[in-house]
Design an enzyme around this catalytic site. Structure first.
Site, PDB file in Angstrom:
ATOM      1  N   THR A 171      13.650   2.975  17.806  1.00  0.00           N
ATOM      2  CA  THR A 171      14.495   1.789  17.833  1.00  0.00           C
ATOM      3  C   THR A 171      14.025   0.867  16.713  1.00  0.00           C
ATOM      4  O   THR A 171      13.187   1.272  15.895  1.00  0.00           O
ATOM      5  CB  THR A 171      14.448   1.090  19.209  1.00  0.00           C
ATOM      6  OG1 THR A 171      15.419   0.027  19.235  1.00  0.00           O
ATOM      7  CG2 THR A 171      13.064   0.525  19.509  1.00  0.00           C
ATOM      8  N   VAL A 214      22.085   2.654  18.413  1.00  0.00           N
ATOM      9  CA  VAL A 214      21.736   1.971  17.175  1.00  0.00           C
ATOM     10  C   VAL A 214      20.858   0.779  17.541  1.00  0.00           C
ATOM     11  O   VAL A 214      21.184   0.012  18.447  1.00  0.00           O
ATOM     12  CB  VAL A 214      22.991   1.486  16.413  1.00  0.00           C
ATOM     13  CG1 VAL A 214      22.592   0.793  15.116  1.00  0.00           C
ATOM     14  CG2 VAL A 214      23.927   2.653  16.132  1.00  0.00           C
ATOM     15  N   CYS A 215      19.732   0.651  16.841  1.00  0.00           N
ATOM     16  CA  CYS A 215      18.851  -0.488  17.030  1.00  0.00           C
ATOM     17  C   CYS A 215      18.437  -0.611  18.503  1.00  0.00           C
ATOM     18  O   CYS A 215      18.045   0.368  19.118  1.00  0.00           O
ATOM     19  CB  CYS A 215      19.544  -1.745  16.507  1.00  0.00           C
ATOM     20  SG  CYS A 215      18.469  -3.167  16.246  1.00  0.00           S
ATOM     21  N   THR A 216      18.557  -1.799  19.084  1.00  0.00           N
ATOM     22  CA  THR A 216      18.091  -2.016  20.455  1.00  0.00           C
ATOM     23  C   THR A 216      19.057  -1.493  21.503  1.00  0.00           C
ATOM     24  O   THR A 216      18.837  -1.701  22.701  1.00  0.00           O
ATOM     25  CB  THR A 216      17.826  -3.508  20.706  1.00  0.00           C
ATOM     26  OG1 THR A 216      19.000  -4.263  20.378  1.00  0.00           O
ATOM     27  CG2 THR A 216      16.643  -3.996  19.873  1.00  0.00           C
ATOM     28  N   GLY A 217      20.098  -0.798  21.095  1.00  0.00           N
ATOM     29  CA  GLY A 217      20.908  -0.063  22.056  1.00  0.00           C
ATOM     30  C   GLY A 217      20.044   0.916  22.840  1.00  0.00           C
ATOM     31  O   GLY A 217      20.365   1.278  23.977  1.00  0.00           O
TER      32      GLY A 217
END
Length: 323
Positions: free
Chosen positions: A124, A104-107
């Site tokens: 991302t 999720v996102c910057t994961g």
């Protein structure tokens, strides 16, 4: 009944909603008959972590003690901006054991540092797509979709896109009706398909600085079925067509035609999802004129026809399913 373990990785500086949003989706699904997700969280040492908003999350265990999950969830947050050698080493060694690997996102930055995105199409948060592509050229970064599926790997855009992706995974596991029931329960306005752009038409274009152009932008959104040609819009802004087109692009970052196309597509999608109006009526209300013109626009932008889009994403009447 098949139980699927979902393990969320925790670290200092994690974005709390990147964790809790998807986990609430899976938890909601588990309240339906015959559905079981075993939700776990783990940090490197098993100790509490402080999120980017200041909340403290207490994990179930250390990563070393965590069970092999069906779905491994790697959230984002400010903590991904710092080097995480121990965490990326764990991901490199253990992520391959999970049946699904989700960020999720910057994961996605953590997965990239672990070498897990090489050769895959990924996304991302829009603000980090350029960095991800630059630092990890072996990953094929697509900055537009809210989430991307590539085999067992699934990556998503910022924050609430993790909820959309989790709903898609629940639909994959247990069907569309349950996913839509959860979406209603969470008061998610629309359960968005993965190929939807990260920004709406209004957000993807900058807001014009000059008031006449701003007024035109708002008027387009409110009247998608009107004459939205450059000449008509220029007259509304009290500018010559040439001056209007040049000023609109300079101040919004897109042409009037592209802005109109995005607004009409979004309007038609909402009507397909939220009403029982005929395709012909929706085409007229959205400014396409004919169903065929709307079909061409949908196929070009979404790679699907309006009828198929409605079949997949229309919100059904409330059912008796409880979660």
């Amino acid at each position: 009944m098949t139980q699927r373990t979902v393990l969320a990785v925790l670290f200092d500086g994690v974005q709390s909603l990147d964790v809790t949003g998807p986990m609430e989706v899976f938890a909601g699904a588990s309240r339906a008959p015959g559905v079981a997700y075993d939700l776990r969280t783990a940090s490197l040492d098993g100790g509490p972590v402080r999120t980017s908003s200041g909340l403290t999350l207490v994990p179930d265990s250390s990563l070393a003690e965590a069970p092999v999950p069906h779905t491994l969830l790697v959230p984002g947050g400010h903590g991904t901006r710092d080097s995480q050698p121990e965490l990326t080493a764990w991901l490199r060694a253990r992520a391959g054991q999970a049946e699904r690997l989700v960020s999720v996102c910057t994961g996605a930055l953590l997965l990239a540092d672990a070498g897990l995105l090489d050769g895959h199409r990924v996304t991302t948060h829009w603000n980090y797509c350029e960095q991800l592509a630059r630092d990890h050229p072996a990953a094929h970064v697509d900055p537009d979709p809210i989430f991307v599926r590539d085999g067992r790997l699934a990556t998503s855009a910022g924050v609430t896109a993790g909820i959309d992706l989790a709903l898609a995974l629940v639909e994959e596991d247990h069907g569309r009706d349950l996913a839509l029931t959860i979406a209603r329960h969470l008061v998610v306005f629309l359960r968005r398909p993965g190929n939807q752009a990260q920004f709406s038409a209004q957000l993807s274009a900058q807001t014009a600085q000059r008031e006449p152009l701003r007024e035109v932008q708002h008027w387009i959104v409110q009247h998608p079925d009107a004459d939205l040609g450059v000449d008509a819009l220029a007259a509304r802004a009290r500018l010559s067509p040439r001056h209007f087109a040049r000023a609109f692009r300079a101040e919004t970052g897109t042409t009037p035609g592209r802005y109109v196309d995005r607004v009409r597509l979004e309007h038609a999608r909402r009507l397909l999802e939220d009403t029982s109006d005929s395709v012909e009526r929706i085409a007229g209300a959205s400014g396409y004129g004919t169903p065929e013109a709307m079909r061409r626009a949908f196929v070009k932008a979404l790679a699907t026809a309006p009828a198929e889009y409605r079949r997949r994403f229309r919100t059904p009447m409330p059912s008796t399913t409880t979660i």
